[in-house]
Scaffold this active site. Structure first.
Site, short mmCIF file in Angstrom:
data_model
loop_
_atom_site.label_atom_id
_atom_site.label_comp_id
_atom_site.label_asym_id
_atom_site.label_seq_id
_atom_site.Cartn_x
_atom_site.Cartn_y
_atom_site.Cartn_z
N ARG A 172 0.84 -1.22 0.00
CA ARG A 172 0.00 0.00 0.00
C ARG A 172 0.87 1.27 0.00
O ARG A 172 0.55 2.26 0.66
CB ARG A 172 -0.94 0.05 1.20
CG ARG A 172 -1.84 -1.13 1.34
CD ARG A 172 -2.88 -1.26 0.25
NE ARG A 172 -3.58 -2.51 0.42
CZ ARG A 172 -3.19 -3.67 -0.14
NH1 ARG A 172 -2.15 -3.70 -0.96
NH2 ARG A 172 -3.86 -4.77 0.06
N SER A 220 -10.31 -0.47 4.38
CA SER A 220 -9.44 -0.52 5.56
C SER A 220 -8.84 0.85 5.82
O SER A 220 -8.20 1.43 4.94
CB SER A 220 -8.32 -1.54 5.35
OG SER A 220 -8.89 -2.84 5.33
N GLU A 290 -3.87 3.90 6.12
CA GLU A 290 -3.83 3.62 4.68
C GLU A 290 -4.56 4.75 3.97
O GLU A 290 -4.17 5.22 2.90
CB GLU A 290 -4.52 2.27 4.41
CG GLU A 290 -4.57 1.91 2.95
CD GLU A 290 -5.18 0.53 2.72
OE1 GLU A 290 -4.93 -0.40 3.53
OE2 GLU A 290 -5.91 0.38 1.74
C1 LIG Z 1 -15.60 -0.98 0.51
C2 LIG Z 1 -14.14 -0.73 0.18
C3 LIG Z 1 -13.29 -1.81 0.02
C4 LIG Z 1 -11.93 -1.60 -0.29
N1 LIG Z 1 -11.13 -2.69 -0.46
C5 LIG Z 1 -9.82 -2.50 -0.78
C6 LIG Z 1 -8.96 -3.64 -0.99
O1 LIG Z 1 -9.36 -4.78 -0.92
N2 LIG Z 1 -7.67 -3.39 -1.29
C7 LIG Z 1 -7.17 -2.13 -1.39
O2 LIG Z 1 -5.97 -1.98 -1.68
N3 LIG Z 1 -7.96 -1.05 -1.20
C8 LIG Z 1 -9.27 -1.20 -0.90
N4 LIG Z 1 -10.06 -0.11 -0.70
C9 LIG Z 1 -9.48 1.25 -0.74
C10 LIG Z 1 -9.52 1.92 -2.12
O3 LIG Z 1 -10.58 1.40 -2.91
C11 LIG Z 1 -8.20 1.75 -2.88
O4 LIG Z 1 -7.13 2.34 -2.16
C12 LIG Z 1 -8.26 2.36 -4.27
O5 LIG Z 1 -7.09 2.02 -4.96
C13 LIG Z 1 -8.41 3.88 -4.26
O6 LIG Z 1 -8.66 4.28 -5.59
P1 LIG Z 1 -9.38 5.65 -5.93
O7 LIG Z 1 -9.40 5.79 -7.40
O8 LIG Z 1 -10.69 5.73 -5.25
O9 LIG Z 1 -8.36 6.67 -5.29
P2 LIG Z 1 -8.70 7.95 -4.40
O10 LIG Z 1 -9.26 7.51 -3.11
O11 LIG Z 1 -9.47 8.92 -5.19
O12 LIG Z 1 -7.23 8.50 -4.16
C14 LIG Z 1 -6.32 7.78 -3.34
C15 LIG Z 1 -4.92 8.41 -3.49
O13 LIG Z 1 -4.45 8.19 -4.82
C16 LIG Z 1 -4.13 9.45 -5.44
N5 LIG Z 1 -4.44 9.32 -6.86
C17 LIG Z 1 -5.63 9.03 -7.42
N6 LIG Z 1 -5.51 8.96 -8.76
C18 LIG Z 1 -4.21 9.23 -9.06
C19 LIG Z 1 -3.45 9.30 -10.26
N7 LIG Z 1 -4.01 9.08 -11.46
N8 LIG Z 1 -2.14 9.59 -10.18
C20 LIG Z 1 -1.55 9.80 -8.98
N9 LIG Z 1 -2.20 9.75 -7.79
C21 LIG Z 1 -3.52 9.45 -7.83
C22 LIG Z 1 -4.99 10.46 -4.71
O14 LIG Z 1 -4.46 11.77 -4.83
C23 LIG Z 1 -4.93 9.92 -3.30
O15 LIG Z 1 -3.73 10.28 -2.67
C24 LIG Z 1 -11.43 -0.28 -0.41
C25 LIG Z 1 -12.30 0.81 -0.27
C26 LIG Z 1 -13.65 0.59 0.01
C27 LIG Z 1 -14.56 1.78 0.15
#
Ligand SMILES: Cc1cc2nc3c(=O)[nH]c(=O)nc-3n(C[C@H](O)[C@H](O)[C@H](O)COP(=O)(O)OP(=O)(O)OC[C@H]3O[C@@H](n4cnc5c(N)ncnc54)[C@H](O)[C@@H]3O)c2cc1C
Length: 298
Positions: A172, A220, A290
């Site tokens: 992560r 998480s 995280e």
């Molecule tokens: C119900 C639920 C279950 C989940 N299960 C998991 C799991 O099993 N495993 C897991 O790893 N995570 C899990 N997550 C957390 C989350 O979904 C992940 O971390 C996911 O990768 C975040 O993606 P996002 O596009 O929503 O990023 P965001 O939440 O929008 O952003 C997260 C970070 O990434 C940065 N970012 C976004 N896009 C870019 C880009 N193109 N370039 C550079 N930086 C960028 C943002 O600035 C921020 O710092 C879960 C979340 C929920 C709500």
């Protein structure tokens, strides 16, 4: 590639004072000064080239790992979700995936094309850009284990291909070069063996059984410390179901914090610190978030 030299006007959508509660899975967060949804990659290149050098920039995918504070974000949000969404299987077998594609779409695309190793993406409610930034993973799979190259975009809108060994990637965790973001990536997934079924349904069922899916959360909240499970430490600290304001630690999975309609980001943030303090006191381990916390408090 240099910044969209041919384009002279912005074609995407620029919103002002956009409530970030509309764009985060906790449904929390005050307004962003400016919120940009590009029309396509070239449009994003052009838009970035017009930004003042001192503008703070925040990329938001599906906001599923973000706590935006109640005062919102002073600067420019870039929101590529469903805008930069190209997924293409290239002749050399690599998959070109733009950052705004959802992880679920990537998993389905791979399933259809008979590619293996991408099923775990189905349960990650984020974009591919967010998955690259977080090295998102589940059920033994991790985003960066399939990455061949990434295409970065900088503050001036220039694109640059980078190799995997240019990044420090861990659990992560990914170290990004300053003021560069993921525009797209080239992935390589092996062909699925003839007798190997897609595990997407099974993995989603497993998630539903163990996680409060459907309630507003960020997945998480804390990383697992080496050799330990954050959820077990939180549960053993007696915090399952603990409430602060209307934010609460999930009864189903202690590493999830659930928000309600009247929850403020400040409640969630205070609950995060409370959990960290209790676990540190009982077990001598300071849990690391995280979830990324951004923006201004009210
Ligand atoms: C119900 C639920 C279950 C989940 N299960 C998991 C799991 O099993 N495993 C897991 O790893 N995570 C899990 N997550 C957390 C989350 O979904 C992940 O971390 C996911 O990768 C975040 O993606 P996002 O596009 O929503 O990023 P965001 O939440 O929008 O952003 C997260 C970070 O990434 C940065 N970012 C976004 N896009 C870019 C880009 N193109 N370039 C550079 N930086 C960028 C943002 O600035 C921020 O710092 C879960 C979340 C929920 C709500």
């Amino acid at each position: 590639m240099s910044a969209a030299s041919k384009q002279m006007t912005m074609r995407g959508k620029l919103l002002h004072d956009e409530p970030m509660s509309r764009h985060t899975s906790w449904r929390l967060g005050g307004p962003a000064d400016r919120y940009f949804v590009p029309a396509d990659l070239q449009d994003l290149q052009y838009f970035l080239s017009t930004l003042a050098a001192d503008t703070e920039v925040l990329w938001v995918g599906l906001g599923s790992n973000l706590l935006v504070r109640d005062g919102g974000f002073r600067g420019q949000v870039i929101a590529p979700l469903n805008a930069l969404k190209k997924i293409e299987l290239q002749l050399d077998g690599n998959l070109y995936v733009e950052c705004g594609s959802s992880c679920a779409r990537l998993a389905k695309f791979c399933q259809k094309k008979g590619l293996g190793g991408a099923d775990f993406f189905a349960g990650i409610p984020g974009t591919v850009g967010g998955a690259l930034a977080m090295n998102a993973g589940a059920f033994g799979g991790e985003t960066w284990s399939a990455v061949q190259q990434v295409i970065m975009i900088d503050r001036q809108g220039n694109l640059q291909q980078r190799e995997v060994d240019e990044f420090d990637v861990g659990y992560r965790h990914v170290d990004l070069p300053q003021a560069e973001w993921f525009a797209a990536a080239l992935f390589r997934f092996p062909p699925r063996a003839a007798d190997e079924d897609s595990k997407i349904r099974q993995l989603l069922r497993q998630r539903n059984a163990t996680q409060p899916i459907g309630e507003p959360s960020c997945g998480s909240v804390f990383k697992n410390p080496p050799g330990k499970h954050a959820a077990q430490l939180i549960e053993a600290s007696g915090l399952k179901g603990y409430r602060l304001g209307s934010a609460r630690v999930s009864d189903k999975h202690a590493n999830f914090i659930i928000s309600a309609a009247d929850t403020r980001s400040a409640d969630v943030e205070a609950l995060i610190y409370h959990v960290q303090d209790c676990v540190a006191e009982q077990f001598g381990v300071r849990l690391e978030t995280e979830v990324r916390i951004v923006g201004e408090a009210l």
